[in-house]
Design a protein around this motif. Structure first.
Motif, short mmCIF file in Angstrom:
data_model
loop_
_atom_site.label_atom_id
_atom_site.label_comp_id
_atom_site.label_asym_id
_atom_site.label_seq_id
_atom_site.Cartn_x
_atom_site.Cartn_y
_atom_site.Cartn_z
N PRO A 161 0.81 -1.22 0.00
CA PRO A 161 0.00 0.00 0.00
C PRO A 161 0.85 1.27 0.00
O PRO A 161 2.07 1.23 0.18
N GLU A 162 0.18 2.39 -0.18
CA GLU A 162 0.87 3.67 -0.22
C GLU A 162 1.48 3.99 1.15
O GLU A 162 1.05 3.49 2.19
N SER A 163 2.53 4.79 1.11
CA SER A 163 3.20 5.30 2.30
C SER A 163 3.75 4.17 3.18
O SER A 163 3.59 4.18 4.39
N THR A 164 4.41 3.21 2.55
CA THR A 164 5.05 2.14 3.32
C THR A 164 6.56 2.10 3.04
O THR A 164 7.23 1.11 3.38
N GLY A 165 7.09 3.15 2.43
CA GLY A 165 8.53 3.25 2.26
C GLY A 165 9.09 2.61 1.00
O GLY A 165 10.32 2.42 0.90
N LYS A 166 8.25 2.30 0.02
CA LYS A 166 8.73 1.62 -1.19
C LYS A 166 9.69 2.49 -1.99
O LYS A 166 10.76 2.03 -2.42
N SER A 167 9.32 3.75 -2.20
CA SER A 167 10.17 4.64 -3.01
C SER A 167 11.52 4.86 -2.37
O SER A 167 12.57 4.77 -3.03
N THR A 168 11.50 5.14 -1.08
CA THR A 168 12.76 5.37 -0.37
C THR A 168 13.64 4.13 -0.38
O THR A 168 14.86 4.20 -0.60
N MET A 169 13.01 2.96 -0.17
CA MET A 169 13.77 1.72 -0.13
C MET A 169 14.40 1.42 -1.50
O MET A 169 15.56 1.00 -1.58
N ALA A 170 13.64 1.64 -2.56
CA ALA A 170 14.18 1.38 -3.90
C ALA A 170 15.40 2.25 -4.17
O ALA A 170 16.42 1.78 -4.69
N GLN A 171 15.31 3.51 -3.81
CA GLN A 171 16.44 4.42 -4.03
C GLN A 171 17.63 4.06 -3.16
O GLN A 171 18.78 4.06 -3.63
N ARG A 172 17.38 3.74 -1.90
CA ARG A 172 18.48 3.41 -0.98
C ARG A 172 19.18 2.12 -1.42
O ARG A 172 20.41 2.02 -1.37
N ASP A 225 9.95 0.21 -7.70
CA ASP A 225 9.04 0.77 -6.71
C ASP A 225 7.65 0.16 -6.83
O ASP A 225 6.88 0.16 -5.87
N THR A 226 7.31 -0.36 -8.01
CA THR A 226 5.95 -0.86 -8.22
C THR A 226 5.97 -1.84 -9.38
O THR A 226 7.02 -2.13 -9.95
N ASP A 227 4.78 -2.36 -9.73
CA ASP A 227 4.66 -3.30 -10.85
C ASP A 227 3.26 -3.19 -11.45
O ASP A 227 2.44 -2.39 -11.00
N ALA A 228 2.99 -4.01 -12.45
CA ALA A 228 1.69 -3.95 -13.13
C ALA A 228 0.56 -4.44 -12.23
O ALA A 228 -0.59 -4.00 -12.39
#
Length: 324
Positions: A161-172, A225-228
């Motif tokens: 779900p949204e706001s669970t740190g996916k974007s930050t984790m992918a970048q880190r 960060d995400t998928d289909a």
């Protein structure tokens, strides 16, 4: 006209093959590189053929492919190569020199009526084989040409779900492992949650294209960060429908490792997020989506430090195995 021949499955093409072909080409007026294939090969024949053609653009190197329906692996090399030679003679112009690094070289050249020139039979120059690369691509990464590496890149998806740190984790993780990451492309295309099925289809295409693009330059791993499936979940939530193309795109990209991000971190509003009151429900939806597809996943929960430790442990294990 001095014509040479190099044969192989090139499954995959590696730096040893490249060294052999360059060595052979330097001694011929024309070199035929003959790639044999069957329908059951573990790596698609057209892809392998593309790798060779893309690597060797010199006009004196003629790249061909031939159906491998003339071999009998139960025979000794002399008898086996006696089967190969007539097919090669029927398929290609007269061969004067056979170049190889394999034990079949001498008997095959004899049946061809050609001279055999061996190249690095001990594999001391490039200590690798296609079998070893297929089994442990990361262990032999330096021997895999740039054009072939994207095939072996492992795609890792942060899912949830949204706001669970996916974007930050992918970048880190991309920074830690010196590789690429793919952001949630929808955020580049949307300014609100007022969108249409056409918008969803466009997001699906854009996400897919970005994954393919970043795979070309990734270093062993690609963090996404995400998928289909995620796009399908939000399309169904907001619009009660999913464009067929997004289902098709799901099957065009395979992710090698899924991390399901739990909701035990603060929800942070950012303009697009509006499901703060439905986090448990959405986590159930995301989990069910993976379970329904029998996709294995690793739960990621706890503090951000604990989450990163879970991710790095799993990724390090993948790298340490050499298999990817």
């Amino acid at each position: 006209m001095k014509r040479g021949l190099v044969i192989g499955k090139f499954m995959p093409l590696h730096n040893g093959h490249i060294a052999l072909i360059n060595f052979a080409a330097a001694q011929c007026d024309e070199l035929i590189v003959s790639m044999s294939f069957t329908e059951h090969d573990p790596i698609d024949a057209e892809l392998r053929f593309h790798w060779i053609k893309a690597t060797f653009t010199d006009k004196k190197i003629r790249v061909e492919k031939i159906t491998d329906n003339f071999d009998n692996e139960s025979l000794a090399l002399d008898a086996r190569t006696a089967l190969w030679a007539p097919v090669m003679k029927q398929t290609y112009p007269p061969i004067h020199i056979l170049f190889s690094s394999e034990a079949y070289g001498e008997p095959f050249a004899h049946h061809l009526g050609a001279t055999h020139v061996a190249f690095d039979p001990s594999r001391s120059q490039v200590p690798v084989s296609a079998t070893k690369i297929r089994q442990q691509p990361f262990r032999y990464w330096e021997h895999i040409p740039a054009v072939v590496r994207p095939y072996f890149v492992k795609k890792i998806c942060f899912f949830g779900p949204e706001s669970t740190g996916k974007s930050t984790m992918a970048q880190r993780m991309a920074a830690h492992y010196h590789t690429e990451f793919v952001p949630e492309v929808a955020r580049e295309l949307l300014t609100s949650n007022d969108f249409t099925l056409d918008d969803i289809a466009a997001i699906g295409h854009a996400q897919y294209n970005r994954v393919i693009e970043k795979t070309q330059t990734a270093n062993k791993l690609l963090f996404c960060d995400t998928d289909a499936i995620t796009t399908q979940i939000y399309s169904r939530h907001y619009l009660n429908a999913v464009p067929e193309i997004v289902h098709e795109l799901e099957h065009k990209v395979t992710y090698d490792l899924y991390f399901l991000m739990d909701i035990d971190v603060p929800w942070i509003a950012d303009g697009l997020r509006d499901l703060g009151d439905h986090r448990e429900k959405m986590l159930h939806v995301f989990r069910a989506a993976l379970e329904q597809r029998n996709i294995p996943f690793i739960d990621v929960r706890g503090s951000y430090e604990q989450r990163e430790a879970v991710v790095r442990k799993a990724v390090d294990a993948m790298l340490d195995s050499g298999r990817g």
